[in-house]
Structures are given as structure tokens and as C-alpha cells.
Design a protein around this motif. Sequence first.
Motif, PDB file in Angstrom:
ATOM      1  N   ARG A 164       0.851  -1.056  -0.054  1.00 39.85           N
ATOM      2  CA  ARG A 164       0.103   0.019  -0.002  1.00 39.85           C
ATOM      3  C   ARG A 164       1.010   1.133  -0.027  1.00 39.85           C
ATOM      4  NH1 ARG A 164      -5.432   1.618   3.597  1.00 39.85           N
ATOM      5  NH2 ARG A 164      -5.541   3.780   2.817  1.00 39.85           N
ATOM      6  N   GLN A 185      -8.449  -0.964  -3.380  1.00 39.72           N
ATOM      7  CA  GLN A 185      -8.050  -2.041  -2.900  1.00 39.72           C
ATOM      8  C   GLN A 185      -8.773  -3.259  -3.529  1.00 39.72           C
ATOM      9  OE1 GLN A 185      -8.214  -2.904   1.434  1.00 39.72           O
ATOM     10  NE2 GLN A 185      -7.033  -4.868   1.200  1.00 39.72           N
ATOM     11  N   ASN A 188      -8.320  -8.996  -4.528  1.00 41.48           N
ATOM     12  CA  ASN A 188      -7.129 -10.007  -4.165  1.00 41.48           C
ATOM     13  C   ASN A 188      -5.968  -9.401  -3.251  1.00 41.48           C
ATOM     14  OD1 ASN A 188      -5.895  -8.151  -5.775  1.00 41.48           O
ATOM     15  ND2 ASN A 188      -5.313  -9.438  -7.483  1.00 41.48           N
ATOM     16  N   ASP A 189      -6.552  -8.191  -2.641  1.00 45.36           N
ATOM     17  CA  ASP A 189      -5.792  -7.477  -1.483  1.00 45.36           C
ATOM     18  C   ASP A 189      -4.685  -6.799  -2.243  1.00 45.36           C
ATOM     19  OD1 ASP A 189      -7.337  -8.125   0.550  1.00 45.36           O
ATOM     20  OD2 ASP A 189      -6.432  -9.961   0.914  1.00 45.36           O
ATOM     21  N   ARG A 190      -4.439  -6.729  -3.498  1.00 48.68           N
ATOM     22  CA  ARG A 190      -3.753  -5.601  -4.133  1.00 48.68           C
ATOM     23  C   ARG A 190      -4.069  -4.194  -4.314  1.00 48.68           C
ATOM     24  NH1 ARG A 190       0.787  -7.667  -6.838  1.00 48.68           N
ATOM     25  NH2 ARG A 190       0.951  -5.861  -8.278  1.00 48.68           N
ATOM     26  N   GLY A 228     -13.190  -3.529  -6.393  1.00 48.53           N
ATOM     27  CA  GLY A 228     -13.088  -3.871  -4.960  1.00 48.53           C
ATOM     28  C   GLY A 228     -13.712  -2.567  -4.100  1.00 48.53           C
TER      29      GLY A 228
END
Length: 488
Positions: A164, A185, A188-190, A228
Motif C-alpha cells: 500500500r 483495494q 485479491n488485496d492488491r 473492490g
Amino acid sequence: MMKRTALLLLGATLPWQALAEDVFIRVEAKRSEASAQAAAVAWQEKLGDLPVAIFPLGSEWTAIGLGPLPRGEAEARMQALKQSRSIPADSLLTQAEGVDATGITDAASDRTGAVSIDDAPEPAASGSPSTAGLPGDDAAEAAPEAVEPPAPQHYIRMASFADRAEAEAALAERRRKIPEAGLWQLPNDRFAIVAGPLSETAARQWLKALQGEAIPSDSLIATGDELGQPLDQGTTPDWPEAPETSAEMPPVAEMQDTLQWAGFYDGEIDGKTGPQTRASLAAAVAAQRQSPDPAQVLQALRDERQAWRDRMGFETLTDAHTGLALSAPMTRLEHDRDERALSIYGPKGDSGAALILFSQPGGQQEMLDMTGLITALGWVPAPSRDIGRGSASLSGRDETHIGRAEARVSDGRVEGWVLVWPVEDAQNAPRIASEIAATFERAAPPRSEQPVEAEAGEAESEATAAEGEAVDAPADVPQADATEASDQ
């Protein structure tokens, strides 16, 4: 016996702990929360067997959704409702996890506490659209209601990062070219840098227009569902769609000239389309951000250029003494005097401007002598030089003025111009020089050489003898010791 289901009061926050597979059926969106609440009540009245909720959609829109429901059930219900024309054909599924949703009760229900309404029977088998639970059994009531189209939810995704902090640093850098960019965000949390929302058409047009110039070449289109959750929403881009009918592209030479005036092109105006011309056009589209259509951007630049010419007072100047013609800001200049091969225009009022035209017989050496005289008189201070066979240009500036000169050898003559412009108006100096260069031409034989052939020969001899001679500059125009000319 029909089962009963409890619903929450209007405005109460839903106490859902939605699982990852739970989704909303998003049916529409409104600009304001109040409008969304009113629309949601109408949906609750219409679809009494499904819970209805509202939730924020970016920074400006509020969505109306049915649910949340497990994804499999939601897909079946959405298909049945679309087939029965009870919800818009472009309704879609939105993940419920992490959504700050507010439940909506039936507007016709008792508002004193939790209320109940009949659940609908289970959906009909696949292939047989279900209308169970929909208001009214009369076929006349099956006509679809007019609903506001959903908000544009397409984004240009420019880059993604696993970290981040790295993404936030990249966002700050990207905003130098795309101030509207935000940070999301991903599922896939990227973390992704995006710009939007835009209509699908606008997103695709601007992706093509900006790729490789303002955004990376591998940028792509994504929907809000695919991105997301927003961490930094950014601002909604004011990027219009291209017109259905594109303007006609001008000839390449005219396009290069326009781009050069606007500061996007510094190559030769040769009328040939090459990598530099294409890159300059892409840079103009990216910088102007008025339209993804290059022809429309060029037309806007041409309009801007004409408005600038009018403000600067450009007129066509035909100088009889030198036989030269060009376009110049004549509201800032007035004729001072003619002297041998020179025609000198000094400042009008306190403009601080000057323009010198020159024309005399000669070749390469005489051209070099003239550039030396221009330097010695201080018209172009401490110049940088670009000297070629048959052409020369000088440019320089000091604390008081900017100087620009161009000379050429054409048909046995040395001819050219010198522009002196106040340093306080530095931004206009290169544009004025560009206008002069683009319009400079020989219009007629010099008046100074028309009377008698013998006198013309004497004038030629005097004009080319720079050594030991001094040419007085007009009042308020920088000058230096002309005896230095022989050393240049």
C-alpha cells in the motif's frame, strides 16, 4: 402456509455479517441519498419478498440493491426478474462484503417497529421465469417501470501494487498527469491506481487517447465490482465522450504548426507524419483533456490561437523598404525609421517591443556578418546560435528582454527579422516568434534598391560593411557598441 420475514425500519443500518459469497442485485443508482431512499421504498413495495438496501457508490452516487443474497440464489433471482422485466436489463451483482448498507422497509408498512410481509414462494425452475411475489396478478401490471439508468461505473485502471505504501507513493506521482486518480483495494488485496467513474464509451475512448502519454500502455478498463473498495476515491473526471461525427483532420503541416504554437511540437514543419508528430498530438489530447478526438482538440487549439492573435493585436505587415511581409503584433509596434538594409519598428507606448527587418544582396558570409551585427547591437543578448548552410537563428535573453532572430539566404539575398520582447511577458515571446517565422515572406523588391542601379550598388556596399560602423537602435531598444560586430 406462507412464511413471514422480518424487515428493518427505514434508515436502520443492516446488522448483516455478509459472507464473501453474498451479493446485492444492484438495480439503479441516484445522485443523492434522499432520492435513493425514495426509489428504494418504491422497489420494496414492488418486490415485497426481497430485502432492499441503499449503499454509497463512489463519492457522488447512492446505489439501490436487492439483498444481500448468496451468489447462486441472487443469480437465479436476477435472471427471473430480468425475464419478467421487473428490473432493468443492465442490473448487475455487487459484492456485499464490506458494504456500508442501510435497509429499507416497505413504505406501506407500519413504522412503529419491525414489520413483516409475506415471503414469495421459491423461484420457479430454470427456464420458467418466476413472477412470484411480484405485485399484481393482472397482465396489465407486468409492463416495466421507467427507471433511471445506473451510474457510469467503468474505470481506467493504470497500475497495481502489492504494497500500500508503494501504491500511495505511485498515486502521488500519477496525479501530476491525472489529478483525478484514486486508489482502490482489489479483491485479491492488491492496490490499484484508477480514474473514474466514466461511461463505458468514455472509458474506452480515453484509455486509447491517454495510453503511452499520460497513463501506462498496459492500462485497462475495469468495473467498480472488479476493483473492490475505494481507499482514496479521487475526483470524478470531467472527460466527455467524443462526438458521434468527428471533425476533419487538417493537413499535416497545419497540424504541426498548430501544435508548435501550443508548445507540443518542436520539430520541423515538413508536412510529414512521423513519430514526433504523433507523439505531440497525443500529448495535446492528454494535456487539453477536452475530447479524446484529436481532430476536435486541434480545432480547439486553432480557436484558442485565433483568440490569442486578436488579443495580441496581430496584423499583416508589408514593409516597402525591405520588400518583406509577415504577421506581427502591430498594436505594440510602430515604425521608427529605415536605415540602409534595415527597417526598424520600435515600441509603441511602453510596450518594450521592437521588430527589425533586413534584406540585402549576399550569401553565406553576408548572412554571418548580419548575425554578428545583431549580436553586437545587443538585440539578441548572449545568444545561442543555430547556423546552417543558408540559414541561421539566434535566441537569448537577459534581465530586461528576450531576443530572437532568424536569417536566410534566398535567391542571392540575405533577409530576415529580429524580435525584441520584454522579459516580463516571457510566455508570449516564443509564440510571437513562431507566428513571425510562419508568415515571413518576400512580398516585393526592396524599395531601397529600386531607384538607380549605381545607387543600389552603393547601398549594398554600405550595408555589408559592418566593421567600424554603428547602426542606431530605436529608443528603448537594447543596444551595444556596434564596433564589436567585426569580432563576432
